[in-house]
Design a protein around this motif. Structure first.
Motif, PDB file in Angstrom:
ATOM      1  N   HIS B 257       0.763  -1.102   0.107  1.00 42.69           N
ATOM      2  CA  HIS B 257       0.123   0.081   0.068  1.00 42.69           C
ATOM      3  C   HIS B 257       1.063   1.256   0.050  1.00 42.69           C
ATOM      4  N   PRO B 258       0.495   2.164  -0.750  1.00 43.09           N
ATOM      5  CA  PRO B 258       1.297   3.229  -1.002  1.00 43.09           C
ATOM      6  C   PRO B 258       1.687   4.069   0.558  1.00 43.09           C
ATOM      7  N   CYS B 300     -10.554   7.584  -1.182  1.00 41.71           N
ATOM      8  CA  CYS B 300      -9.258   6.741  -0.365  1.00 41.71           C
ATOM      9  C   CYS B 300      -9.033   8.177   0.292  1.00 41.71           C
ATOM     10  N   PHE B 302      -5.968   8.701   1.434  1.00 43.19           N
ATOM     11  CA  PHE B 302      -4.646   9.213   1.287  1.00 43.19           C
ATOM     12  C   PHE B 302      -4.313   9.730  -0.050  1.00 43.19           C
ATOM     13  N   VAL B 303      -5.501  10.114  -0.978  1.00 42.40           N
ATOM     14  CA  VAL B 303      -5.310  10.766  -2.185  1.00 42.40           C
ATOM     15  C   VAL B 303      -4.555  12.060  -2.195  1.00 42.40           C
ATOM     16  N   CYS B 306      -0.796  10.825  -2.343  1.00 39.28           N
ATOM     17  CA  CYS B 306      -0.540   9.729  -2.771  1.00 39.28           C
ATOM     18  C   CYS B 306       0.054   9.932  -4.385  1.00 39.28           C
ATOM     19  N   LEU B 308       0.471   7.803  -6.683  1.00 38.29           N
ATOM     20  CA  LEU B 308      -0.166   7.059  -7.583  1.00 38.29           C
ATOM     21  C   LEU B 308      -2.042   7.278  -7.893  1.00 38.29           C
ATOM     22  N   ALA B 309      -2.401   8.295  -7.056  1.00 35.99           N
ATOM     23  CA  ALA B 309      -3.759   8.819  -7.115  1.00 35.99           C
ATOM     24  C   ALA B 309      -4.252   8.840  -8.603  1.00 35.99           C
ATOM     25  N   CYS B 313      -9.608   6.986  -7.306  1.00 32.83           N
ATOM     26  CA  CYS B 313      -9.337   7.030  -5.864  1.00 32.83           C
ATOM     27  C   CYS B 313     -10.066   8.179  -5.186  1.00 32.83           C
ATOM     28  N   PRO B 318     -11.275   2.406  -1.639  1.00 32.87           N
ATOM     29  CA  PRO B 318     -10.937   1.079  -1.749  1.00 32.87           C
ATOM     30  C   PRO B 318     -11.049   0.058  -0.968  1.00 32.87           C
ATOM     31  N   CYS B 330      -6.078  -0.552  -1.616  1.00 34.63           N
ATOM     32  CA  CYS B 330      -5.677   0.430  -2.585  1.00 34.63           C
ATOM     33  C   CYS B 330      -6.163  -0.007  -3.995  1.00 34.63           C
ATOM     34  N   HIS B 331      -6.684   0.959  -4.824  1.00 34.80           N
ATOM     35  CA  HIS B 331      -6.915   0.553  -6.212  1.00 34.80           C
ATOM     36  C   HIS B 331      -5.815   0.201  -7.031  1.00 34.80           C
ATOM     37  N   HIS B 332      -4.725   0.744  -6.812  1.00 27.06           N
ATOM     38  CA  HIS B 332      -3.516   0.617  -7.770  1.00 27.06           C
ATOM     39  C   HIS B 332      -2.335  -0.154  -7.107  1.00 27.06           C
TER      40      HIS B 332
HETATM   41  S1  SF4 Z   1      -6.280   4.010  -3.475  1.00 29.66           S
HETATM   42 FE1  SF4 Z   1      -5.618   5.556  -4.954  1.00 29.66          FE
HETATM   43  S2  SF4 Z   1      -5.000   7.423  -3.449  1.00 29.66           S
HETATM   44 FE2  SF4 Z   1      -5.379   5.535  -2.263  1.00 29.66          FE
HETATM   45  S3  SF4 Z   1      -3.587   4.693  -1.811  1.00 29.66           S
HETATM   46 FE3  SF4 Z   1      -4.182   3.744  -3.636  1.00 29.66          FE
HETATM   47  S4  SF4 Z   1      -3.569   4.678  -5.473  1.00 29.66           S
HETATM   48 FE4  SF4 Z   1      -3.289   6.102  -3.549  1.00 29.66          FE
END
Ligand code: SF4
Ligand SMILES: Nc1ncnc2c1ncn2[C@@H]1O[C@H](COP(=O)(O)OP(=O)(O)OP(=O)(O)O)[C@@H](O)[C@H]1O
Ligand code: SF4
Ligand SMILES: [Mg+2]
Lengths: 678, 361
Positions: B257-258, B300, B302-303, B306, B308-309, B313, B318, B330-332
């Motif tokens: 997770h990021p 999310c 953490f957007v 993050c 990767l957002a 997100c 997620p 996390c979606h990614h």
């Molecule tokens: S869901 Fe999106 S914003 Fe949240 S941690 Fe994963 S990539 Fe980052």
């Protein structure tokens, strides 16, 4: 009628009074002249009044018609009144009514206010709101009118009147005590007791009330004085015991009629009443002062006492010609007390970062603060030299240090929120020093303030300038503090645990910021930390401190990658952050015991009592040896240990639960020393 | 030894968990404003097996202590359940809880405010015993034995807290938690106020006691390194939500997770060369500054930080899902290698799960 403001009450209460302190408390109280006087006079008046029937020279109603309005004499010590009655007898006979009825008022006020405060603090917001609303109604009632109305109904009976007053005042008592009770309830030992299943009554009696004792005492003493005045006032207005019964208020009223013909008549009664009220207040002040004093809030700065500027280059160590800061054999001591730091030497070049690392109580903070002459009251540099850009700072008078502080050497501390004044906006707090240091106008200072904030990585500087400290997060507040330290464009920044109070992610950001400042502006930094990771991250050089000495110094890489001193090895072994890919050990390396406090350092190696490699020879004094290039190490066995590849290995499983894992110091030696920590 | 080898979040053991937390939601305050703000704890679930230590990590304000308080009954949950050895204790009073056989005790962070300065150590230790009906000399004897079991001399019973150092006070607090022989102990940052060498002593002590008595710990900490030392599994919390959970080695060595990556990367290690490399990697990953609030309550949390957002997100929260050995919200999570995070396979040097029991097996 709340007698001390709420937050002051909280101040008084935040430190529970431990028994050790309480034992020392009474003499402490008596050391204040006001406290001695208050306690002594109140005791005297109370005893004398309650026992008056036993010793009074005359009956209070007995008239000596030959001696009216007499001045003091052998027969009538305090003189007589217009009917020739003995004043001494009358004053002390009259005393029991105001004293007892005020006491009754107190009992009623606290009897209602205290339990309500405890309940409100315990039961949470909804109950608290209901109780607070009700007490607000009480506070809004016009007390004087109510009392007079009551007297109209029941007559001049002071005890019921004062009891009703107690009910009214209980609202004010509740107000003050609620804040205190809430703050005491937040202490973790209260939670721990509740988790243990302790009933609510016992939690309050055993854990909450004792910590509120001081505030209760302060409040009671003050209210007592007020009660006396009210009883006297009522009697003065004629709402007291009628003639011939003596009462203070009526006697004063009586005396006021003779103020021109027999002024003496006013003196004895007036004085006794005034002294009693003042005594109650003095006692309250002394109690409150003791509570505040016990917290060690005195933090006035004092000019450095005498400082011995030793030869800049002792023991032949060549001073680094490129160094901007050169500290040699620095000794810091408590006045008339133990040394806190001894023989610490280090140097720092421009644009470099030096770390002072070690456990708490090892003298890191004292060393750092002595660079700015910002030592606590009663602590001073007593030896060695601090050369800053060729100038000696040790022993410099306060006025000259003041010119250097902020402009050449600035400081940031561990608690950013404490460093910022909650009352003023960030803009106000930045503009003041900018104008002072840079001699610019207000509008330009504002511009510089915004620029400084951007330099410390605050994107929306304009918004932050308008905010107040409590609106900022910890990391943001520390950035503001760094900006504040930069207002005078210093060349040296002393940072005392600047990231300890912050989250790791925020810590990483602040360290990056400091690194960027060093790189871009050539700033030099002395950073105090207990975290070897922080040292590895930002420091070029490091001095590991133990019990007031630098036990190992050198470049951060040399010291951390190849520690030579057993203490450094132990600290590294205790760190749970193992290298990438390596498994975590079953147990960590630890050091038995604790850092010995100043004044009880062993002779020879101060680490000897805790060192696994200690031998006989470690207990005699020995000099530091050069190590790590320009650094040094203070261990007599350093060569042997390195030959043997000695390491400070982790404990075995089960070691910590063996009996005798911890050894206690004798009880009397464990008292904290003069509130000095580092 | 009771640590269940191989017990993970994914393959819950057949035995009843020592502690079971389901869909826990905690909101502070009342009124409309509080109801609209995101809750302090938002749908958190996890189990602790008997004898297992679960580490709860996250930064300040992420809700770690709130979970501890809800478990202990010091804070009433808004919804969700807490079960102790299968028994629902969510609504149980503190007094009822203290009478449970396999009861629940606590050690707090601050060794200075967690002991009543006006009471002797003996009084402090006897207090919980008295409530269990153990009184008089028998209780004092137990208190003395309790002190010895945490490495303190028995005659410490007559002293006051002010006569002890921070580490010793923490031993006393541990002794107080253990005199009643609980099965589950909540440790709320028990070492974060201590010096490094003392921290190591107390961590070793906790490990010893756990191994000796088969205790289950809910170990709250903000330092992943410390959590990795003591725990078998870990739960990473951010703004009241679980970001990642799984075996501690997997989560700390190869996070999925990021946020866990950011947390791991930010902890400095005391080896300058390694630290320099980590710092470079962290700076290259491009995490946003801490403190920013998420733009929407539904996405999310953490957007804002993050790297990767993406749009999804912001709009969709997620769910926790299985990603190579841990559960991550996390979606990614699959794109995590873009942040320079090590591959799971890379980290598989040894057994992923290094429970105390597993190590012996
Ligand atoms: S869901 Fe999106 S914003 Fe949240 S941690 Fe994963 S990539 Fe980052
Ligand atoms: N009594 C309270 N009333 C209102 N809000 C609270 C209360 N206690 C905590 N909070 C809020 O709930 C959230 C979670 O707090 P909590 O104390 O559980 O965090 P934490 O992870 O333990 O943090 P820390 O590492 O600082 O101890 C925070 O936003 C906090 O401000
Ligand atoms: S001098 Fe002796 S006691 Fe001191 S650190 Fe070296 S080996 Fe240990
Ligand atoms: Mg907490």
């Amino acid at each position: 009628m709340s007698v001390i403001p709420l937050d002051a009450a909280d101040e008084v209460a935040t430190e529970p009074v431990p028994p050790a302190r309480r034992r020392r408390g009474l003499p402490g109280l008596l050391r204040r002249p006001g406290g001695i006087f208050g306690a002594a006079w109140l005791t005297f008046v109370i005893v004398a009044s309650l026992t008056a029937p036993l010793w009074r020279p005359f009956e209070p109603g007995q008239q000596d018609t030959a001696n009216r309005l007499a001045l003091p004499s052998a027969e009538h010590w305090l003189g007589t009144d217009p009917l020739g009655r003995d004043l001494l007898s009358r004053i002390f006979t009259a005393g029991s009514l105001p004293l007892l009825s005020s006491a009754l008022m107190l009992v009623v006020a606290f009897g209602i206010g205290l339990p309500l405060a405890l309940i409100a603090a315990e039961r949470g917001r909804r109950v608290e709101r209901v109780i607070s609303r009700v007490t607000e109604v009480f506070l809004a009632l016009p007390a004087t009118i109510l009392l007079l109305a009551l007297i109209g109904v029941i007559g001049n009976r002071l005890y019921p009147v004062m009891a009703v007053l107690g009910v009214l005042i209980s609202a004010a008592v509740y107000r003050v005590l609620l804040g205190v009770a809430q703050s005491v309830r937040q202490r973790l030992y209260v939670d721990a007791a509740r988790v243990n299943g302790l009933g609510s009554l016992r939690v309050n009696l055993v854990h909450v009330l004792p910590s509120m004792a001081t505030v209760v005492a302060v409040q009671a003493a003050q209210l007592f004085g007020i009660g006396l005045l009210i009883v006297a006032g009522l009697a003065f207005l004629g709402f007291g015991p009628g003639e011939p019964e003596p009462s203070w208020g009526f006697m004063i009223q009586d005396a006021s009629g003779y103020i021109y013909t027999s002024p003496w008549l006013m003196v004895p009664t007036g004085l006794v009443l005034a002294l009693t009220v003042v005594a109650a207040n003095e006692l309250a002040d002394a109690l409150a002062g003791r509570a505040a004093g016990a917290r060690g809030t005195r933090r006035r700065r004092r000019p450095l006492r005498r400082a011995v500027a030793a030869a800049a280059v002792p023991d032949g160590t060549p001073a680094d010609p490129a160094a901007v800061l050169e500290v040699r054999d620095l000794t810091v001591s408590v006045d008339d007390g133990p040394d806190l730091v001894t023989g610490v030497s280090f140097s720092l070049r421009q644009g470099q970062v030096l770390g002072l690392v070690g456990e708490s109580g090892c003298g890191k903070t004292m060393t750092a603060r002595s660079l700015l002459g910002l030592l606590p009251d009663g602590v001073s540099v007593t030896g060695g030299s601090i050369r800053w850009q060729g100038r000696e700072l040790a022993g410099l008078p306060e006025t000259e240090l003041n010119r250097i502080r902020g402009r050449e050497i600035a400081m940031i501390s561990q608690e950013p929120m404490v460093a910022l004044d909650p009352m003023f906006s960030i803009a106000t707090q930045l503009v003041g020093p900018i104008r002072r240091f840079r001699e610019v106008g207000r509008s330009q200072a504002k511009r510089i303030a915004a620029e400084l904030l951007r330099n410390v990585g605050i994107v929306d500087a304009e918004r932050v300038l308008k905010s107040y400290p409590h609106q900022l997060s910890g990391g943001m507040a520390q950035r503001v503090c760094i900006a504040l330290a930069l207002t005078g464009e210093p060349q040296l920044l002393v940072a005392d645990e600047p990231t300890t109070a912050l989250d790791v992610t925020v810590q990483a950001e602040i360290l990056s910021l400091l690194r960027a400042l060093v790189r871009d502006t050539g700033l030099s930094v002395v950073i105090v930390s207990h975290d070897l990771g922080v040292v590895a991250d930002i420091c070029d050089d490091v001095a590991v401190m133990y019990a007031g000495q630098a036990v190992e110094s050198g470049t951060a890489e040399a010291v951390l990658d190849a520690p030579a001193h057993p203490y450094t090895m132990a600290l590294l072994g205790a760190n749970p952050h193992v290298p990438e890919g390596e498994p975590v050990p079953e147990r960590l390396a630890s050091i038995a015991g604790t850092v010995p406090p100043p004044g009880s350092w062993p002779t020879g190696c101060r680490f000897a009592t805790r060192c696994r490699f200690a031998q006989e020879k470690c207990t005699v004094p020995f000099p530091a040896l050069p190590a790590h290039g320009a650094g040094s190490v203070l261990c007599i066995r350093v060569d042997e240990l390195s030959r043997e590849h000695a390491t400070w290995t982790p404990e075995r499983a089960g070691d910590e639960i063996q009996p005798g894992a911890e050894v206690l110091a004798p009880a009397d030696e464990t008292a904290p020393t003069a509130g000095v920590s580092s | 030894m009771t640590a269940p080898a191989g017990a993970t979040a994914l393959t819950a053991t057949a035995a009843t968990p020592a502690l079971e937390i389901r869909d826990l939601v905690v909101r502070y305050g009342s009124g409309r404003k509080a109801r609209q703000a995101p809750p302090a704890i938002d749908r958190v679930s996890f189990d602790i097996a008997p004898g297992e230590t679960v580490g709860l990590v996250g930064e300040s304000g992420s809700g770690k202590s709130t979970i501890g308080k809800a478990v202990l009954g010091l804070q009433r949950p808004t919804s969700g359940t807490v079960k102790l050895h299968g028994q629902d204790i969510t609504a149980m009073s503190l007094k009822q809880r203290s009478r449970l056989v396999a009861d629940l005790r606590v050690v707090f962070q601050d060794p200075y405010s967690s002991l009543n300065p006006a009471r002797t150590i003996g009084q402090t230790l006897v207090e919980p015993l008295r409530l269990m009906g153990i009184k008089g000399p028998q209780a004092v004897e137990k208190a003395r034995a309790g002190l010895e079991s945490v490495g303190l001399p028995a005659d410490a019973v007559d002293r006051y807290p002010s006569q002890f150092s921070g580490g010793q006070r923490q031993r006393i607090a541990i002794a107080r938690a253990l005199v009643c022989e609980p099965k589950v102990v909540v440790l709320d940052e028990p070492v974060s106020a201590l010096d490094l060498s003392t921290q190591a002593q107390v961590l070793n002590l906790l490990a010893d006691l756990r191994d000796q008595r088969g205790l289950a710990f809910l170990f709250i900490a903000h330092d992943l390194g410390v959590v990795r030392f003591l725990s078998q599994r870990t739960v990473v919390l951010y703004r009241g939500q679980v970001m990642e959970t799984g075996p501690v080695e997997a989560v700390s060595q190869a996070p999925r997770h990021p946020y866990t990556v950011a947390l791991t990367a930010a902890a400095p290690v005391p080896r300058p060369a390694e630290q320099r490399a980590r710092r470079t990697a962290r700076e290259a990953a491009g995490f946003g500054t801490a403190g920013a609030a998420a733009p929407s309550a539904t996405g999310c949390p953490f957007v804002p930080r993050c790297p990767l957002a993406t749009d999804v997100c912001v709009t969709e929260r997620p769910p926790l899902r299985l990603v190579e050995g841990t559960e991550a919200a996390c979606h990614h999570a699959e794109r995590l290698k873009d942040l320079g995070a090590p591959h799971r396979s890379q980290a598989r040097g040894g057994p992923l799960h290094r429970g105390r029991g597993a190590a012996d097996a």
